[in-house]
Enzyme design. Structure first.
Site, PDB file in Angstrom:
ATOM      1  CD  GLU A 102       1.913  -0.623  -1.111  1.00  0.00           C
ATOM      2  OE1 GLU A 102       1.459  -1.673  -1.569  1.00  0.00           O
ATOM      3  OE2 GLU A 102       2.377   0.305  -1.817  1.00  0.00           O
TER       4      GLU A 102
ATOM      5  CG  ASP B  31       0.126  -8.965  -6.571  1.00  0.00           C
ATOM      6  OD1 ASP B  31       0.881  -7.981  -6.621  1.00  0.00           O
ATOM      7  OD2 ASP B  31      -0.800  -9.078  -5.753  1.00  0.00           O
TER       8      ASP B  31
ATOM      9  CE1 TYR C 257       1.145   1.454  -7.245  1.00  0.00           C
ATOM     10  CE2 TYR C 257       1.179   1.108  -4.871  1.00  0.00           C
ATOM     11  CZ  TYR C 257       1.630   0.784  -6.135  1.00  0.00           C
ATOM     12  OH  TYR C 257       2.551  -0.213  -6.305  1.00  0.00           O
TER      13      TYR C 257
END
Ligand SMILES: Cc1ncc(COP(=O)(O)O)c(C=O)c1O
Lengths: 394, 265
Positions: free
Chosen positions: B44, B55, B168
């Protein structure tokens, strides 16, 4: 607005998957609440007896003379409890949080007015409260930091990025992603993912609804012109929205031009930016050629934001609202003028709206009946403005 | 280069994430080469954004360093173009605004032309990005969707029917690098997802050690390791490219070992 929260091509829900259930829950709770007379009665009660609404619509006669032949009224949102329009939205959202049984409240703040309103309402309802604030803004608006802490809120300094409102918003979203099951995120303006822009508008429309009633009472007709400052766009949307279908009412939104649009150092997303996605919705934003967000610049912490609410982007493109801007220097001039002619110390944000009239009044038709949204009072800005007003003496 | 489907043929796979351009794109290219040699399943590659709201601090800081060094999508494509002998499929991860600015159609075309297999956009849910993702699917760039422990059944099955390559699964309610991950009930979470989805399931967020891999591997097809690797890269940054690549290699090998070791009976 359509069902997915779009105003034309603006709006939407550009958020991590984790937040989707929370946004759906919030949307459902909001629609239920505004159709529930008990909820609305409690909301109105708090606006009236806690915040002191209706705020007055005040004829600024000396200022009007100064602006040539304009007849100018001020919608006194500065007279609200905590000193700005922000409390209108916060009271609505806190009541919603209680209904959703969320006991932990978070918010972002720039000028500290939204953080202060949130800390205030959280204290009133005994909720745990965390406010994210850029370190740079904590210095600029120190008084509000003390107030929030006094009210029992934790003020969390944000040191990432530009350390201002944009970064505080990032941190608040990250907190929400992490604590989503226990926490309600009180967004402070008509920005963010659906349903926030629509919901915050509905909680702020009391500004325009009252104005309409008051001006009809005083003047027997609708105003020709409405003026308000635009940061994220909540005081302006609250003022404008109830007049959107009154075709003869012109509306002007004033963004912060910082050092001037041409310098690139400004906070004018609509008049100096382009379309993109920031903080959950598609709207006008400040960005570079690679789609990275460009920091906003303004003397006013409450306008210092690189985005704007999606509904404003929509009115910008349809032309329903005219958007323009005022520089730091123009805002300071207007700030002084209001102090000297009316004995009212405005927030620097609101001074931007007045700066438009000071600059353009010669081009406005004589006899124009205008209302300016005085979104907040200036106590919080005294420190920041001191050096600008009294350079020689101090 | 293998396809994403083929990547899962060999059993459970490791999916390392690295932030492109941290500390510079030449180092990123070397790390990709090394990961390929080690036999990871998918790589990735993160495209930096100024405001990465899914994040944590480690990847935020890496993005800032990458941006300060002038990393952008065009340069990332250029780097990938020169990595033609890498066999491991590559998935690009990034936020939507830079992709919009680049041009959605050009992005898809250019990604495909330098051999990218999929794209993952944490702030573009499957329904909000329908138009974009449909073009991706049509052209052969796999849209990699995310699901979270609070995703409802109906939505899971909608996402499941659209998923390509792999899905995911975020390991907790949180952001990248959250040490609390994965959540306690990982087994039932994965079973719930699997009942709606036929593509392989990768688990990520907060998985940072061989021990955590050992704990979750029975339930998943792939494991994403992000912040832990990005952290090593930033810690070794001063010691030069060789030291960085070496350290990433040692850590990744230990992770692969943990994944491949048979479970104790
Ligand atoms: C007094 C005042 N006016 C205006 C604003 C700008 O926000 P908005 O555009 O959402 O009204 C702020 C924000 O902090 C404020 O404190």
């Amino acid at each position: 607005m359509d069902l997915k929260g779009y105003f034309g091509r603006f709006g939407g829900r550009f958020v991590p998957e984790t937040l989707i259930p929370a946004l759906e829950e919030l949307e459902e709770a909001f629609y239920k609440a505004i159709n529930d007379e008990a909820f609305m009665a409690q909301y109105r009660y708090l606006l009236k007896d806690y915040s002191g609404r209706p705020t007055s619509l005040y004829f600024a006669d000396r200022l009007s003379k100064h602006l040539g032949d304009i007849k100018l009224y001020l919608k006194r949102e500065d007279l609200n409890h905590t000193g700005a329009h922000k409390i209108n939205n916060v009271l609505g959202q806190i009541l919603l949080a209680l209904r959703m049984n969320k006991k932990r409240i978070i918010a972002e703040t720039g000028a500290g007015q939204h953080g202060l309103a949130t800390a205030t309402a959280a204290a009133k309802f005994g909720l745990e409260c965390h406010i994210y604030m850029g370190l740079e803004d904590m210095h600029r608006q120190a008084l509000n930091v003390y107030k929030m802490r006094t009210l029992g809120a934790e003020v969390i300094p944000v040191t990432s990025g530009t350390m201002t409102l944009k970064d505080a918003t990032n941190e608040a979203i990250r907190d929400w992603v992490t604590n989503v099951s226990t926490t309600h995120y009180v967004i402070g303006s008509v920005v963010g993912p659906h349903p926030y822009p629509m919901m915050v508008r509905e909680f702020q429309r009391v500004i325009g609804d009252e104005t309409k009633e008051q001006i009809l009472q005083k003047e027997g007709r609708l105003p020709d012109l409405l003026v308000a400052c635009v940061g994220g766009g909540s005081n302006s949307m609250g003022m404008f929205y109830p007049f959107v279908n009154d075709k003869d009412v012109k509306m002007v939104g004033v963004e912060a031009a910082g050092y001037g649009i041409e310098t690139g150092q400004h906070a004018a997303a609509l008049t100096g930016g382009s379309v993109g996605v920031l903080h959950g919705s598609r709207s006008y934003i400040l960005q570079d050629g690679n789609g990275q967000i460009v920091p906003a610049v303004s003397i006013s912490a409450g306008l210092d934001y690189p985005g704007v609410g999606p509904e404003h982007s929509f009115y910008h493109e349809t032309g329903r609202v005219h958007y323009t801007h005022a520089t730091d220097d123009e805002a300071i001039e207007a700030f002084k003028l209001l102090c000297e002619t009316e004995g009212i110390i405005p927030a620097l944000e609101s001074a931007h709206a007045l700066a438009f009239l000071v600059r353009e009044h010669k081009n406005i038709e004589p006899g124009t009946l205008a209302v300016l949204c005085l979104s907040g009072r200036g106590d919080k800005d005294m420190e920041a403005i001191k050096g600008k007003l009294f350079e020689e003496e101090m | 280069m293998k396809t994403l489907n083929e990547a899962f043929d060999a059993g459970k796979i490791l999916i390392p994430y690295i932030a492109a351009g941290d500390p510079d794109l030449d180092t990123t290219a070397e790390i990709i080469g090394e990961l390929d040699k080690l036999g990871v399943g998918i790589i990735e590659v993160g495209m930096p954004f100024s405001d990465p709201l899914a994040d944590g601090p480690i990847i935020q800081a890496a993005s800032q360093r990458a941006l300060a060094g002038g990393t952008n999508i065009s340069r990332i494509f250029k780097m990938l173009e020169e990595l033609r002998d890498v066999k491991t499929p590559i998935v690009l991860m990034g936020y939507f605004n830079p992709i919009m600015k680049y041009g959605e159609k050009s992005f898809i075309e250019d990604a495909l032309s330098c051999g990218v297999s999929g794209v993952l956009i944490p702030d573009l849910p499957f329904d909000e990005g329908k138009e974009f993702y449909d073009i991706c699917s049509e052209k052969g760039l796999c849209p990699i969707y995310m699901v979270t422990p609070n995703t409802k059944e109906e939505r899971l099955s909608q996402i499941g029917s659209k998923a390509r390559g792999f899905l995911y699964c975020v390991s907790l309610l949180g952001i990248t690098g959250d040490k609390r991950g994965p959540i306690e009930g990982i087994k039932s979470y994965m079973e719930r997802v699997r009942s709606h989805v036929s593509v392989p399931l990768a688990l990520g967020f907060g998985i940072d050690s061989p021990d955590k891999i050992t704990a979750v591997k029975p339930y998943v097809d792939g494991i994403v390791i992000g912040s832990a690797i990005v952290n090593i890269i930033s810690e070794k940054a001063d010691m030069g490219r060789k030291a960085i690549v070496n350290e990433v290699s040692v850590f990744t090998s230990a992770l692969i070992d943990a994944l491949r070791t048979a479970l104790q009976p």
